[in-house]
Design a protein around this motif. Structure first.
Motif, PDB file in Angstrom:
ATOM      1  N   GLU A 511       0.832  -1.203   0.000  1.00  0.00           N
ATOM      2  CA  GLU A 511       0.000   0.000   0.000  1.00  0.00           C
ATOM      3  C   GLU A 511       0.863   1.249   0.000  1.00  0.00           C
ATOM      4  OE1 GLU A 511      -3.586   2.037   2.632  1.00  0.00           O
ATOM      5  OE2 GLU A 511      -3.068  -0.082   2.888  1.00  0.00           O
ATOM      6  N   SER A 512       1.952   1.228   0.802  1.00  0.00           N
ATOM      7  CA  SER A 512       2.855   2.377   0.876  1.00  0.00           C
ATOM      8  C   SER A 512       3.552   2.600  -0.460  1.00  0.00           C
ATOM      9  CB  SER A 512       3.884   2.144   1.980  1.00  0.00           C
ATOM     10  OG  SER A 512       4.847   3.172   1.996  1.00  0.00           O
ATOM     11  N   ILE A 513       3.968   1.504  -1.117  1.00  0.00           N
ATOM     12  CA  ILE A 513       4.670   1.601  -2.401  1.00  0.00           C
ATOM     13  C   ILE A 513       3.749   2.220  -3.456  1.00  0.00           C
ATOM     14  CG2 ILE A 513       5.646   0.230  -4.297  1.00  0.00           C
ATOM     15  CD1 ILE A 513       6.601  -1.743  -2.038  1.00  0.00           C
ATOM     16  N   LEU A 514       2.526   1.697  -3.548  1.00  0.00           N
ATOM     17  CA  LEU A 514       1.570   2.239  -4.522  1.00  0.00           C
ATOM     18  C   LEU A 514       1.269   3.708  -4.226  1.00  0.00           C
ATOM     19  CD1 LEU A 514      -0.949  -0.765  -4.779  1.00  0.00           C
ATOM     20  CD2 LEU A 514       0.727  -0.046  -6.506  1.00  0.00           C
ATOM     21  N   MET A 515       1.087   4.002  -2.954  1.00  0.00           N
ATOM     22  CA  MET A 515       0.758   5.375  -2.539  1.00  0.00           C
ATOM     23  C   MET A 515       1.878   6.328  -2.932  1.00  0.00           C
ATOM     24  SD  MET A 515      -1.858   6.760  -0.612  1.00  0.00           S
ATOM     25  CE  MET A 515      -2.313   5.573   0.633  1.00  0.00           C
ATOM     26  N   ASN A 516       3.131   5.950  -2.638  1.00  0.00           N
ATOM     27  CA  ASN A 516       4.264   6.844  -2.895  1.00  0.00           C
ATOM     28  C   ASN A 516       4.464   7.108  -4.379  1.00  0.00           C
ATOM     29  OD1 ASN A 516       5.585   7.822  -0.504  1.00  0.00           O
ATOM     30  ND2 ASN A 516       6.107   5.701  -0.008  1.00  0.00           N
ATOM     31  N   PHE A 517       4.448   6.014  -5.188  1.00  0.00           N
ATOM     32  CA  PHE A 517       4.719   6.195  -6.613  1.00  0.00           C
ATOM     33  C   PHE A 517       3.584   6.935  -7.321  1.00  0.00           C
ATOM     34  CE2 PHE A 517       7.811   2.639  -6.076  1.00  0.00           C
ATOM     35  CZ  PHE A 517       8.938   3.344  -6.488  1.00  0.00           C
ATOM     36  N   ILE A 518       2.351   6.678  -6.913  1.00  0.00           N
ATOM     37  CA  ILE A 518       1.218   7.391  -7.545  1.00  0.00           C
ATOM     38  C   ILE A 518       1.230   8.869  -7.158  1.00  0.00           C
ATOM     39  CG2 ILE A 518      -1.305   7.609  -7.571  1.00  0.00           C
ATOM     40  CD1 ILE A 518      -1.439   4.534  -7.390  1.00  0.00           C
ATOM     41  N   THR A 519       1.449   9.155  -5.866  1.00  0.00           N
ATOM     42  CA  THR A 519       1.476  10.569  -5.429  1.00  0.00           C
ATOM     43  C   THR A 519       2.656  11.307  -6.049  1.00  0.00           C
ATOM     44  OG1 THR A 519       2.657   9.896  -3.421  1.00  0.00           O
ATOM     45  CG2 THR A 519       0.271  10.162  -3.266  1.00  0.00           C
ATOM     46  N   ASN A 520       3.829  10.616  -6.190  1.00  0.00           N
ATOM     47  CA  ASN A 520       4.981  11.262  -6.842  1.00  0.00           C
ATOM     48  C   ASN A 520       4.673  11.567  -8.303  1.00  0.00           C
ATOM     49  OD1 ASN A 520       6.555  11.311  -4.585  1.00  0.00           O
ATOM     50  ND2 ASN A 520       7.905   9.623  -5.178  1.00  0.00           N
ATOM     51  N   GLY A 521       3.967  10.609  -8.975  1.00  0.00           N
ATOM     52  CA  GLY A 521       3.612  10.832 -10.378  1.00  0.00           C
ATOM     53  C   GLY A 521       2.696  12.022 -10.540  1.00  0.00           C
TER      54      GLY A 521
END
Length: 616
Positions: A511-521
């Motif tokens: 969940e953290s990985i998806l959250m970080n990469f999507i928010t960074n994008g």
């Protein structure tokens, strides 16, 4: 004149006699002889006439000479045998008989001797005696006796060897009922009784291994054989042999006990043991080998070669090793080998192969001994992984200590400076400003401590528990949590995930990985276009690759590539950039045994590939 004529006529008649006939005077001189006699003993000449009988028979036995002398005195003349050796050194035997030779006045003037060639009979008799001796010796050596039963006379006959086996005296006279009583009561006695009955009723022969109790009370194993014999279709008796096999049976029993002991030992060894023939076919396997190969018993594996058991490549490798061991006579000792059976199951063995040598020193097979070290190799791998993780953790902790030291020292210096300003400032407005700055500094310190705690939790938790997560559902959950951000930035999230697409990972980390990469994008979107984040999954047997691609600002990897995942590293001027997202994400992925790869072009966008290790 008439007398001479009479002598000549008599001599002529004697010469024509069809038998070996000779006339000798009382001095043992030859007076007359038949042509057949002269041909046999005079070498086809008349040179023996007038010679002594002793010149013809140089080995004249004393018995014959004594009989002849008795004949000269008118006594009866029994028959005898004389040995004769011809000029070719061939030995012949002749039977002789003597009668008195009278003149016209009834006076004994010599003896008439008639002889018959009995060489064949003598030789046959000698061979018969020799055969009898050999049979007797064989009987004594093999402890095999004979017996016969005459039904009409109700007489049973045992030879000396048979009596010796029963340990009875030579004078013992057996009977049929007493003979059967020698057999041990129970199976042996019942078996011989039934054999005799079936022999009598159905004409069957028998050969039985039975026990007897001898006359001295000793138990003994014997091989009793017998068969009926007939005369004009009528059963007249039985004949057979009787062999003492007690030593053989006892020796075989000892061998069987030893074999059973050895087999028990081999079957209970914690090793795979097998024996192969010269063609690399199994001729013996122990229980451990049967279990490993999934066989119910040894018979399922006997006669099979490597190609019947393993996959083609493993079979080729093992067969080459077998042939090399048997041809070079050099054993393989403690070599690590990997075998793959026909089901694809891989096993690591520590194997030894030793050539089996015959009496001429040539290999006629090999002995194989293997111990399954698959679990040991797995533990070894886990230990290496643990060492690698520990080493990585150690490096991270050292790096973390430097970061903590640096960050806290910066915050401490900032607090010290602001407190010093506050202590020397008299203006109330300035004091309020300084207090506001202290409040901001306190907040920054708390945020730093929280970030450091999260990183520390990731780095120290090496036994994170993985679970099978539905990737489609997890992505929808993250999108729901980021709904406002996605809506405000008009972002588009794309994925090729199936409804039942799964991945083995730590739920919180995913969940953290998806959250970080999507928010960074979204955070680092390009100002001239709407942000688009695309997600795809390449599912592997042991490793799955999650690809997250955006169309944002991109990163200059030549310039910032070695700093990309560093703590507090930012590469774009953004008010919310903290430089912690990628650092934390990288630590989470590595804590699960994975890695992250990145490709990026400035002004085009960035692609991250996250490798999830689903094996451990």
């Amino acid at each position: 004149m008439l007398k001479d004529l009479k002598i000549q006529s008599t001599s002529y008649l004697i010469k024509q006699l069809p038998t070996l006939t000779v006339f000798v005077d009382t001095d043992f001189n030859i007076i007359h002889a038949s042509d057949k006699w002269l041909f046999t003993f005079g070498e086809k000449s008349t040179s023996t006439i007038g010679d002594s009988l002793f010149s013809v028979f140089s080995e004249l036995n004393s018995k014959w000479k004594k009989v002849l002398m008795g004949c000269f005195e008118g006594k009866c003349s029994p028959i005898g045998i004389q040995k004769y050796t011809d000029i070719s050194n061939h030995v012949k035997w002749y039977k002789w008989s003597n009668t008195c030779w009278y003149d016209e006045n009834e006076n004994i003037i010599g003896a008439i001797i008639q002889m018959n060639d009995v060489t064949d009979a003598v030789e046959n008799e000698r061979e018969l005696r020799k055969t009898k001796v050999q049979l007797k010796q064989h009987s004594e050596i093999s402890k095999t006796g004979r017996w016969e039963y005459d039904i009409e006379k109700d007489e049973i006959t045992w030879c000396d060897t048979t009596k010796a086996i029963h340990e009875v005296p030579s004078s013992f006279v057996p009977r049929l009922d007493t003979s059967i009583q020698f057999y041990k009561e129970g199976y042996s006695r019942n078996a011989i009784s039934m054999a005799v009955f079936e022999g009598q009723e159905k004409g069957r022969a028998w050969s039985l291994k039975l026990q007897i109790i001898t006359a001295t009370g000793k138990e003994k194993w014997v091989l009793a054989t017998g068969k009926p014999y007939y005369e004009k279709g009528k059963l007249i008796g039985f004949t057979g042999t009787f062999q003492d096999i007690d030593e053989q049976v006892l020796a075989n029993n000892e061998i069987k006990k030893s074999e059973k002991l050895l087999r028990t030992l081999i079957d209970n060894l914690p090793l795979n043991v097998y024996v192969k023939d010269i063609n690399s076919k199994k001729i013996l396997v122990n229980k451990a080998e049967c279990i490993y190969l999934g066989a119910k018993n040894e018979s399922e594996l006997i006669g099979k070669d490597n190609f019947d058991i393993y996959d083609i490549e493993t079979a080729k490798k093992f067969t080459e090793q077998d042939m090399k061991v048997m041809s070079d006579l050099v054993p393989i000792l403690g070599e690590e080998m990997v075998s793959i059976d026909k089901k694809g199951v891989e096993t690591t063995f520590l194997t030894s192969k030793i050539p089996l040598l015959d009496e001429r020193g040539r290999a006629n097979g090999l002995i194989g001994i293997s111990v399954d070290i698959t679990s040991i190799k797995q533990k070894e791998k886990e230990l290496r992984n643990l060492i690698d993780v520990t080493s990585l953790q150690n490096k991270k902790i050292i790096n973390f200590a430097h970061i903590v030291s640096h960050n806290l020292r910066s915050h401490s210096a900032n607090f010290s400076m602001l407190l010093d300003f506050l202590r020397h400032e008299n203006d109330e407005d300035e004091k309020q400003k300084i207090l506001g700055m202290l409040n901001n500094a306190s907040g920054n310190l708390l945020e730093t401590i929280e970030n450091l705690n999260e990183v520390l939790a990731i780095n120290t938790n090496i036994n994170v528990e993985k679970k099978v997560i539905n990737l489609f559902e997890k992505l929808k959950s993250v999108e729901k949590n980021l709904a406002n951000v996605i809506f405000e930035n008009q972002a588009q999230i794309e994925s090729d995930f199936h409804l039942d697409q799964t991945i083995k990972t730590v739920p919180a980390y995913l969940e953290s990985i998806l959250m970080n990469f999507i928010t960074n994008g979204i955070k680092y979107k390009h100002p001239e276009r709407k942000p688009v984040i695309s997600l795809s999954l390449e599912k592997g047997k042991l490793v799955s690759i999650l690809t997250i691609k955006d169309n944002g600002l991109g990163i200059d990897l030549m310039k910032y590539g070695n700093k990309l995942f560093g703590m507090y590293k930012t590469f774009h001027a953004h008010e919310n950039a903290r430089g912690m997202g990628l650092y934390i994400t990288k630590n989470q992925v590595e804590a699960m045994g994975g890695k992250i790869e990145v490709e990026s072009n400035v002004g085009v966008g960035t692609t991250f590939k996250i490798f999830f290790n689903e094996e451990i």
